[in-house]
Scaffold this motif. Sequence first.
Motif, PDB file in Angstrom:
ATOM      1  N   HIS A  84     109.799  49.351  33.187  1.00  0.00           N
ATOM      2  CA  HIS A  84     111.279  49.399  33.076  1.00  0.00           C
ATOM      3  C   HIS A  84     112.099  49.668  34.505  1.00  0.00           C
ATOM      4  O   HIS A  84     113.053  50.030  34.519  1.00  0.00           O
ATOM      5  CB  HIS A  84     111.530  50.508  32.152  1.00  0.00           C
ATOM      6  CG  HIS A  84     111.065  50.063  30.799  1.00  0.00           C
ATOM      7  ND1 HIS A  84     111.419  48.721  30.013  1.00  0.00           N
ATOM      8  CD2 HIS A  84     110.086  50.387  30.072  1.00  0.00           C
ATOM      9  CE1 HIS A  84     110.597  48.764  28.881  1.00  0.00           C
ATOM     10  NE2 HIS A  84     109.926  49.863  28.928  1.00  0.00           N
ATOM     11  N   VAL A  85     111.244  49.401  35.370  1.00  0.00           N
ATOM     12  CA  VAL A  85     111.872  49.323  36.663  1.00  0.00           C
ATOM     13  C   VAL A  85     111.482  48.105  37.467  1.00  0.00           C
ATOM     14  O   VAL A  85     110.447  47.577  37.296  1.00  0.00           O
ATOM     15  CB  VAL A  85     111.400  50.453  37.673  1.00  0.00           C
ATOM     16  CG1 VAL A  85     111.577  50.451  39.103  1.00  0.00           C
ATOM     17  CG2 VAL A  85     111.561  51.809  36.909  1.00  0.00           C
ATOM     18  N   LEU A 166     118.619  44.643  34.927  1.00  0.00           N
ATOM     19  CA  LEU A 166     118.126  43.347  34.638  1.00  0.00           C
ATOM     20  C   LEU A 166     117.335  43.163  33.502  1.00  0.00           C
ATOM     21  O   LEU A 166     116.614  43.981  33.062  1.00  0.00           O
ATOM     22  CB  LEU A 166     117.354  43.044  36.181  1.00  0.00           C
ATOM     23  CG  LEU A 166     118.372  43.062  37.277  1.00  0.00           C
ATOM     24  CD1 LEU A 166     117.556  42.921  38.607  1.00  0.00           C
ATOM     25  CD2 LEU A 166     119.629  42.542  37.090  1.00  0.00           C
ATOM     26  N   ILE A 167     116.962  41.817  33.147  1.00  0.00           N
ATOM     27  CA  ILE A 167     116.343  41.347  32.024  1.00  0.00           C
ATOM     28  C   ILE A 167     115.168  40.468  32.456  1.00  0.00           C
ATOM     29  O   ILE A 167     115.491  39.366  33.128  1.00  0.00           O
ATOM     30  CB  ILE A 167     117.127  40.648  30.902  1.00  0.00           C
ATOM     31  CG1 ILE A 167     118.356  41.505  30.645  1.00  0.00           C
ATOM     32  CG2 ILE A 167     116.312  40.489  29.652  1.00  0.00           C
ATOM     33  CD1 ILE A 167     119.303  40.949  29.729  1.00  0.00           C
ATOM     34  N   ASP A 172     112.105  42.353  28.612  1.00  0.00           N
ATOM     35  CA  ASP A 172     112.349  43.834  29.183  1.00  0.00           C
ATOM     36  C   ASP A 172     113.436  43.991  29.918  1.00  0.00           C
ATOM     37  O   ASP A 172     113.882  43.095  30.764  1.00  0.00           O
ATOM     38  CB  ASP A 172     110.895  44.086  29.821  1.00  0.00           C
ATOM     39  CG  ASP A 172     109.573  44.203  29.013  1.00  0.00           C
ATOM     40  OD1 ASP A 172     109.998  44.325  27.922  1.00  0.00           O
ATOM     41  OD2 ASP A 172     108.786  44.525  29.774  1.00  0.00           O
ATOM     42  N   PHE A 173     114.071  45.232  29.803  1.00  0.00           N
ATOM     43  CA  PHE A 173     114.983  45.690  30.386  1.00  0.00           C
ATOM     44  C   PHE A 173     114.842  46.603  31.667  1.00  0.00           C
ATOM     45  O   PHE A 173     113.833  47.511  31.281  1.00  0.00           O
ATOM     46  CB  PHE A 173     116.148  46.335  29.720  1.00  0.00           C
ATOM     47  CG  PHE A 173     116.915  45.500  28.617  1.00  0.00           C
ATOM     48  CD1 PHE A 173     118.067  44.884  28.991  1.00  0.00           C
ATOM     49  CD2 PHE A 173     116.237  45.207  27.374  1.00  0.00           C
ATOM     50  CE1 PHE A 173     118.465  43.899  27.897  1.00  0.00           C
ATOM     51  CE2 PHE A 173     116.836  44.315  26.399  1.00  0.00           C
ATOM     52  CZ  PHE A 173     117.968  43.635  26.548  1.00  0.00           C
ATOM     53  N   LYS A 174     115.164  46.452  32.816  1.00  0.00           N
ATOM     54  CA  LYS A 174     114.494  46.758  33.916  1.00  0.00           C
ATOM     55  C   LYS A 174     115.836  47.579  34.783  1.00  0.00           C
ATOM     56  O   LYS A 174     116.798  46.646  34.934  1.00  0.00           O
ATOM     57  CB  LYS A 174     113.892  46.216  34.814  1.00  0.00           C
ATOM     58  CG  LYS A 174     112.525  45.717  33.971  1.00  0.00           C
ATOM     59  CD  LYS A 174     111.611  44.718  35.077  1.00  0.00           C
ATOM     60  CE  LYS A 174     110.620  44.099  33.735  1.00  0.00           C
ATOM     61  NZ  LYS A 174     109.180  44.671  34.512  1.00  0.00           N
ATOM     62  N   ILE A 175     115.637  48.705  35.240  1.00  0.00           N
ATOM     63  CA  ILE A 175     116.736  49.279  36.189  1.00  0.00           C
ATOM     64  C   ILE A 175     116.253  48.733  37.507  1.00  0.00           C
ATOM     65  O   ILE A 175     115.108  48.495  38.098  1.00  0.00           O
ATOM     66  CB  ILE A 175     116.492  50.775  36.223  1.00  0.00           C
ATOM     67  CG1 ILE A 175     117.748  51.452  36.880  1.00  0.00           C
ATOM     68  CG2 ILE A 175     115.228  51.430  36.668  1.00  0.00           C
ATOM     69  CD1 ILE A 175     118.842  51.802  35.753  1.00  0.00           C
ATOM     70  N   CYS A 176     117.340  48.417  38.197  1.00  0.00           N
ATOM     71  CA  CYS A 176     117.385  47.937  39.748  1.00  0.00           C
ATOM     72  C   CYS A 176     118.186  48.366  40.514  1.00  0.00           C
ATOM     73  O   CYS A 176     118.913  49.526  40.385  1.00  0.00           O
ATOM     74  CB  CYS A 176     117.420  46.381  39.664  1.00  0.00           C
ATOM     75  SG  CYS A 176     119.174  46.001  39.671  1.00  0.00           S
ATOM     76  N   ASP A 177     118.192  48.307  41.782  1.00  0.00           N
ATOM     77  CA  ASP A 177     118.982  48.767  42.833  1.00  0.00           C
ATOM     78  C   ASP A 177     119.070  50.234  43.107  1.00  0.00           C
ATOM     79  O   ASP A 177     119.841  51.235  42.438  1.00  0.00           O
ATOM     80  CB  ASP A 177     120.408  48.236  42.565  1.00  0.00           C
ATOM     81  CG  ASP A 177     121.456  48.736  43.692  1.00  0.00           C
ATOM     82  OD1 ASP A 177     121.002  49.130  44.862  1.00  0.00           O
ATOM     83  OD2 ASP A 177     122.756  48.520  43.717  1.00  0.00           O
ATOM     84  N   PHE A 178     117.980  50.339  43.712  1.00  0.00           N
ATOM     85  CA  PHE A 178     117.708  51.993  44.220  1.00  0.00           C
ATOM     86  C   PHE A 178     118.170  52.374  45.435  1.00  0.00           C
ATOM     87  O   PHE A 178     117.884  53.154  46.303  1.00  0.00           O
ATOM     88  CB  PHE A 178     116.277  51.956  44.196  1.00  0.00           C
ATOM     89  CG  PHE A 178     115.545  51.842  42.847  1.00  0.00           C
ATOM     90  CD1 PHE A 178     115.452  52.878  42.032  1.00  0.00           C
ATOM     91  CD2 PHE A 178     115.156  50.620  42.498  1.00  0.00           C
ATOM     92  CE1 PHE A 178     114.970  52.659  40.854  1.00  0.00           C
ATOM     93  CE2 PHE A 178     114.720  50.337  41.293  1.00  0.00           C
ATOM     94  CZ  PHE A 178     114.499  51.204  40.454  1.00  0.00           C
ATOM     95  N   GLY A 179     119.357  51.504  45.934  1.00  0.00           N
ATOM     96  CA  GLY A 179     120.139  51.945  47.317  1.00  0.00           C
ATOM     97  C   GLY A 179     120.675  53.231  47.224  1.00  0.00           C
ATOM     98  O   GLY A 179     121.150  53.788  48.296  1.00  0.00           O
ATOM     99  N   SER A 180     120.833  53.646  46.230  1.00  0.00           N
ATOM    100  CA  SER A 180     121.760  54.980  46.092  1.00  0.00           C
ATOM    101  C   SER A 180     120.696  56.384  45.872  1.00  0.00           C
ATOM    102  O   SER A 180     121.251  57.413  45.781  1.00  0.00           O
ATOM    103  CB  SER A 180     122.745  55.244  45.122  1.00  0.00           C
ATOM    104  OG  SER A 180     123.659  53.856  45.253  1.00  0.00           O
TER     105      SER A 180
END
Length: 776
Positions: A84-85, A166-167, A172-180
Amino acid sequence: MNQPQIPLYQPNQTLTVGSHQVKVVRYLTSGGFAQVYKVEFSPIDPYINSNLGCLKRVITPNKQNLNMLRAEVEAMKLLKNNRHVVSYVDSHAAKSITIPGNYEVFLLMEYCEKGGLIDFLNTRLQNRLNDDEILNIMSQITQGIAAMHALQPSLVHRDIKIENVLIAANGDFKICDFGSVCGVVRPPRNNQELEYVKHDIMRNTTAQYRSPEMLNLTSGFPIDEKSDIWAMGVFLYKICYYTTPFEKAGESAILQARFQFPAIPIYNDRIKNLIKVMLSKLPTNRPNVCQVLEEVSRIQGKQCPIKNFYLERAIEFSKQKILTTIGTIPPELNHPATMVELKTNLTFPATKTMSVYPTDKIELNGSTAYTSNTNAPYNKNNSIPNLHHANTIANLQIPSDFTTRPDLSILMQNSEAISNNNFESNHQFSPSKVHSLHNLSPSKPVTTSYIDSETQTFTSRSPVRRSLSRVSSIRSNFSVDSETAYLNEETTGSNNLVRKISYTLKNVLTGESRNTSPIRSRQNTGDSLWNSATHKLRSRLTGGNNKRSISYEKTTNKSNSLNRRISRMIRDTEDNAECHILEDDNKPSYITPKLKPSSQIPMTELNESDEVGLSKQSKERYTDLSPINLIVNKEAKESIQKKVQNLLNNSDNVPTRRTASGYGRYTNKENCESPTKLKSKPLSTIDTRNTIRQSSVIVTPLSNLHSQRANTKADNKRRIPPPVPKKPNSLKIKVHPNRRDETTTRITSDTTDFLMEVDVDDLETNFRQRFPSTVR
Ligand SMILES: Nc1ncnc2c1ncn2[C@@H]1O[C@H](COP(=O)(O)OP(=O)(O)OP(=O)(O)O)[C@@H](O)[C@H]1O
């Protein structure tokens, strides 16, 4: 960091990213910081099992920003292969050829073919998501966030929002954008830090998802996993209602955690309740990510897909404490039965911790209805990979590059604190033993037990936060707030899980009672919240410090007696304060006590074996005591004390003030009503007489009060005292000959002792003389 204007890559353009050859398929979008492309790459990544990828290209003007991008890359590496990432494939940083002096960073990751969650939501504008869909998304995203929070030190995403989900091709739903992404940011200690953190938050977070502690940096709370939980609460709200809870009211509403649910669409109350709890003003009142997932799974009627790593760490931490205390961990500690007992003991107290929702009475803790899933065996296929083995956990340290990231300098201080805080040495536990904990949990209700950030991160709390936590816990005992969910300190504050585990383990191992145990905790020594709260209550009731009873307890070593007395007082208070809610036209409800003789409460009802001498029932009832009731009783007591003191003064020089306040005989007729009549009267007609008789809590409308006072003054002038009537036998106080002996054996407050020493007959005579109107 604004993206400099640079030409886009054209389709079929090739480039090298790390050890991968990449060919651009098409340009997708430009985020706030990057150009994003769909690409093909080789060799194929074994985890994503596809040659399709997503390339994120960022140009940065200086090394400082470069380090920030590195942090994003490192975070993705740590989370690689979580279902999920969005999965990391490769990365590359180089001096820019396009813009000399700048740097270019390439991040190759799995491609989420079905686009963003926001796009999906937009396809459902008419036909909104149903409960199942909502829960499915929430469960998956929570698993992604759990992977971050499970790291040691944990990572905080800080920018959870629907745009960052994102899908994948398989749905599957995934978490993105780890810029923060960042570690735990401790509360700023000076203005400079404050300004820095403020700026950092403005830059790296999204306004509508900011938590109260992000907005009020002087709150004393760190920005940690609980800030993500807040954002997840906003996220959940938004996928339900397509708007954020604080959209209209803005920051002030966020700071107060004040929001409302739209009437439609209608969602499961438990989903709404979950939102409420996640959007608790105080971070300590929010559930941790494991608890969120447990609850989501319960609502879904599914097994919780991950282990509660916070709980397990806390158990392990306590084991280590025992090891250092008694020098060894006895083999029986790892026995499955011990684990079962531990888990049972640890989860039970949380049943009453979920707070009160007077508006809609939704409870997060579902008790028996949700038991089937809480004993779920650990699902290996769908778990957090980094938690499989202790060694893996031990290796999960923030990479050294993180230290160079300017906005992580604060984090690093904190992560040192975390690693210094005992967990460094706690990674040696056997996963199989922990596993057994889950398989062997008893099939009985296991409820959500919320652990505060102290337990989660094991960072030492700042004094400010400590005191805030205390305030919140006291508040949780005494207040009922419709907007915010307050949890009991027993699970969220200083009586934290670790202490409970220590206590349980100690009992399991040694069979000792708390009095003789070498393991001392605040709870063990009796200096618990309960004791302090009950002490407070006792002081309020007696109007004193009750030093005498404390010394009695010490000298006689009968700790239960004090508890029995407290129990009795609580019962007295509760029973005496049986409330009548009187509705006024002006809305608020006023509470008045209905006094009952305390002697009606049999001591035998008390549960002496209870932990602090309070029966469970009493405990529960005690939490319902509002300050208003305490004031009522205090005032009633003070009023009695005043009267007695007046009697003892016996000063003939002071003319007796005969007012209409409660002594019916001399009351102006218009205002005079019998107590029975008053009882059934609505508040709007209750006058000052009643106010004084019952409690100052009752508020009489100001205009009424004024005229009534004026009347009373005039009445006093006109009054001629009638002859003293004879007191009916039924009202005479009967004093049993043995009564005095009884009173000497009772432990009473100083004030009560004072009362008992007075000769009752004298009192009666005196009282009759001074207040003839009250005696019939
Ligand atoms: N792995 C991916 N697969 C498919 N699309 C992606 C992927 N990663 C990013 N995108 C698309 O690119 C957009 C921007 O990505 P991302 O959020 O990572 O960049 P950003 O510059 O940090 O953007 P912002 O700061 O505006 O959130 C995403 O909203 C999404 O539409």
